[in-house]
Scaffold this motif. Sequence first.
Motif, PDB file in Angstrom:
ATOM      1  N   VAL A  35      -9.183 -13.728 -23.884  1.00  0.00           N
ATOM      2  CA  VAL A  35      -8.181 -12.660 -23.817  1.00  0.00           C
ATOM      3  C   VAL A  35      -8.373 -11.661 -24.954  1.00  0.00           C
ATOM      4  N   ILE A  36      -8.536 -12.163 -26.176  1.00  0.00           N
ATOM      5  CA  ILE A  36      -8.712 -11.275 -27.328  1.00  0.00           C
ATOM      6  C   ILE A  36      -9.991 -10.461 -27.199  1.00  0.00           C
ATOM      7  N   SER A  37     -11.076 -11.104 -26.753  1.00  0.00           N
ATOM      8  CA  SER A  37     -12.368 -10.420 -26.644  1.00  0.00           C
ATOM      9  C   SER A  37     -12.335  -9.313 -25.602  1.00  0.00           C
ATOM     10  N   VAL A  38     -11.748  -9.600 -24.441  1.00  0.00           N
ATOM     11  CA  VAL A  38     -11.701  -8.595 -23.376  1.00  0.00           C
ATOM     12  C   VAL A  38     -10.838  -7.402 -23.803  1.00  0.00           C
ATOM     13  N   ILE A  39      -9.693  -7.680 -24.407  1.00  0.00           N
ATOM     14  CA  ILE A  39      -8.827  -6.590 -24.863  1.00  0.00           C
ATOM     15  C   ILE A  39      -9.517  -5.763 -25.936  1.00  0.00           C
ATOM     16  N   ALA A  40     -10.125  -6.436 -26.922  1.00  0.00           N
ATOM     17  CA  ALA A  40     -10.827  -5.726 -27.989  1.00  0.00           C
ATOM     18  C   ALA A  40     -12.014  -4.951 -27.440  1.00  0.00           C
ATOM     19  N   GLU A 118     -20.544  -0.628 -29.017  1.00  0.00           N
ATOM     20  CA  GLU A 118     -19.983  -0.141 -30.272  1.00  0.00           C
ATOM     21  C   GLU A 118     -19.571  -1.308 -31.170  1.00  0.00           C
ATOM     22  N   PRO A 119     -19.734  -1.153 -32.476  1.00  0.00           N
ATOM     23  CA  PRO A 119     -19.324  -2.214 -33.397  1.00  0.00           C
ATOM     24  C   PRO A 119     -17.810  -2.368 -33.392  1.00  0.00           C
ATOM     25  N   SER A 120     -17.359  -3.587 -33.473  1.00  0.00           N
ATOM     26  CA  SER A 120     -15.931  -3.886 -33.481  1.00  0.00           C
ATOM     27  C   SER A 120     -15.677  -4.971 -34.512  1.00  0.00           C
ATOM     28  N   LEU A 121     -14.818  -4.686 -35.471  1.00  0.00           N
ATOM     29  CA  LEU A 121     -14.523  -5.677 -36.506  1.00  0.00           C
ATOM     30  C   LEU A 121     -13.907  -6.929 -35.899  1.00  0.00           C
ATOM     31  N   ILE A 122     -12.990  -6.754 -34.944  1.00  0.00           N
ATOM     32  CA  ILE A 122     -12.392  -7.916 -34.281  1.00  0.00           C
ATOM     33  C   ILE A 122     -13.462  -8.713 -33.539  1.00  0.00           C
ATOM     34  N   GLY A 123     -14.378  -7.992 -32.862  1.00  0.00           N
ATOM     35  CA  GLY A 123     -15.441  -8.674 -32.148  1.00  0.00           C
ATOM     36  C   GLY A 123     -16.338  -9.466 -33.071  1.00  0.00           C
ATOM     37  N   ILE A 124     -16.657  -8.887 -34.221  1.00  0.00           N
ATOM     38  CA  ILE A 124     -17.510  -9.584 -35.191  1.00  0.00           C
ATOM     39  C   ILE A 124     -16.801 -10.832 -35.710  1.00  0.00           C
ATOM     40  N   ILE A 125     -15.503 -10.725 -35.982  1.00  0.00           N
ATOM     41  CA  ILE A 125     -14.739 -11.886 -36.446  1.00  0.00           C
ATOM     42  C   ILE A 125     -14.725 -12.985 -35.387  1.00  0.00           C
ATOM     43  N   ILE A 126     -14.511 -12.588 -34.123  1.00  0.00           N
ATOM     44  CA  ILE A 126     -14.496 -13.563 -33.030  1.00  0.00           C
ATOM     45  C   ILE A 126     -15.841 -14.276 -32.926  1.00  0.00           C
ATOM     46  N   ALA A 127     -16.914 -13.508 -33.024  1.00  0.00           N
ATOM     47  CA  ALA A 127     -18.249 -14.100 -32.912  1.00  0.00           C
ATOM     48  C   ALA A 127     -18.523 -15.068 -34.064  1.00  0.00           C
ATOM     49  N   VAL A 128     -18.103 -14.703 -35.266  1.00  0.00           N
ATOM     50  CA  VAL A 128     -18.321 -15.568 -36.428  1.00  0.00           C
ATOM     51  C   VAL A 128     -17.514 -16.864 -36.292  1.00  0.00           C
ATOM     52  N   VAL A 129     -16.249 -16.745 -35.873  1.00  0.00           N
ATOM     53  CA  VAL A 129     -15.418 -17.949 -35.664  1.00  0.00           C
ATOM     54  C   VAL A 129     -16.046 -18.839 -34.598  1.00  0.00           C
ATOM     55  N   SER A 130     -16.550 -18.229 -33.535  1.00  0.00           N
ATOM     56  CA  SER A 130     -17.193 -18.991 -32.474  1.00  0.00           C
ATOM     57  C   SER A 130     -18.421 -19.732 -32.987  1.00  0.00           C
ATOM     58  N   LEU A 131     -19.155 -19.098 -33.881  1.00  0.00           N
ATOM     59  CA  LEU A 131     -20.355 -19.722 -34.436  1.00  0.00           C
ATOM     60  C   LEU A 131     -20.009 -20.907 -35.337  1.00  0.00           C
ATOM     61  N   TYR A 165     -25.029 -19.246 -28.520  1.00  0.00           N
ATOM     62  CA  TYR A 165     -26.109 -18.276 -28.356  1.00  0.00           C
ATOM     63  C   TYR A 165     -25.559 -16.893 -28.020  1.00  0.00           C
ATOM     64  N   LEU A 166     -24.536 -16.871 -27.175  1.00  0.00           N
ATOM     65  CA  LEU A 166     -23.930 -15.585 -26.842  1.00  0.00           C
ATOM     66  C   LEU A 166     -23.257 -14.959 -28.062  1.00  0.00           C
ATOM     67  N   SER A 167     -22.717 -15.794 -28.949  1.00  0.00           N
ATOM     68  CA  SER A 167     -22.123 -15.280 -30.188  1.00  0.00           C
ATOM     69  C   SER A 167     -23.197 -14.641 -31.073  1.00  0.00           C
ATOM     70  N   VAL A 168     -24.348 -15.303 -31.141  1.00  0.00           N
ATOM     71  CA  VAL A 168     -25.465 -14.745 -31.910  1.00  0.00           C
ATOM     72  C   VAL A 168     -25.922 -13.422 -31.300  1.00  0.00           C
ATOM     73  N   ALA A 169     -26.018 -13.404 -29.956  1.00  0.00           N
ATOM     74  CA  ALA A 169     -26.436 -12.178 -29.270  1.00  0.00           C
ATOM     75  C   ALA A 169     -25.433 -11.055 -29.508  1.00  0.00           C
ATOM     76  N   LEU A 170     -24.151 -11.392 -29.479  1.00  0.00           N
ATOM     77  CA  LEU A 170     -23.124 -10.385 -29.722  1.00  0.00           C
ATOM     78  C   LEU A 170     -23.243  -9.807 -31.131  1.00  0.00           C
ATOM     79  N   LEU A 171     -23.402 -10.682 -32.116  1.00  0.00           N
ATOM     80  CA  LEU A 171     -23.552 -10.221 -33.491  1.00  0.00           C
ATOM     81  C   LEU A 171     -24.820  -9.400 -33.666  1.00  0.00           C
ATOM     82  N   ALA A 172     -25.912  -9.883 -33.057  1.00  0.00           N
ATOM     83  CA  ALA A 172     -27.183  -9.174 -33.178  1.00  0.00           C
ATOM     84  C   ALA A 172     -27.106  -7.806 -32.511  1.00  0.00           C
TER      85      ALA A 172
END
Length: 213
Positions: A35-40, A118-131, A165-172
């Motif tokens: 939910v957070i990822s789709v909204i962000a 586009e870079p998103s701070l919320i998205g980066i935080i989500i990806a890091v937490v997922s990792l 892996y998808l979290s890594v791809a998102l961050l990359a």
Amino acid sequence: METLNPNLSPEYNGQHKRAFLLSLFTVAYNLLEGVISVIAGMLSGSIALVGFGLDSFVESLSGGIMIWRFRGLGNISPEEEERMEAKAAKLVAYTFFILGVYVLYESFKKLILQDMPEPSLIGIIIAVVSLVVMPVLFFMKYRIGKSIGSRSLVADSKQTLVCCYLSVALLAGLGLNYLYGLWWADPVAGLIIVVFLMREGYEILKEGKAGCC
């Protein structure tokens, strides 16, 4: 409520209870993450982040299958349990294919349209937490799945690993585009992930057929 089989050892029942609780956590975590990822992603215009959120929903589907798999264990015969195990493993394999088709479609579309995530701070935080969370969740589910001989839980644990892996791809994708303007990094990473998704789905189905034989 998840039920236990009085005819099985306390250790075995304990492993099944942990598998059930891990499945509940998987569903709750991924629904929130999705939910957070789709909204962000919609707010930032990031297709990569929206795709990551949709993956979380597919992961929730896989976790839901595991809840169904372990919920009524005490009320079924060993033969019925084996049939349930095979059906659950097959359903998990299909979620790999569903996710793989979606990632393939989105990756090609982004490459053709040159749609820059586009870079998103919320998205980066989500990806890091997922990792941080997903590797631990993968290890716990994989270990329990092996200890109780559950192909479906092992398959589900691999889908949890795919989320890493998808979290890594998102961050990359977001990072390389933000820092160096490499807009194609995200869809290329997506195509690599597709190969893994399809291979794992195929392996699960192949193992299921071998088990039946």
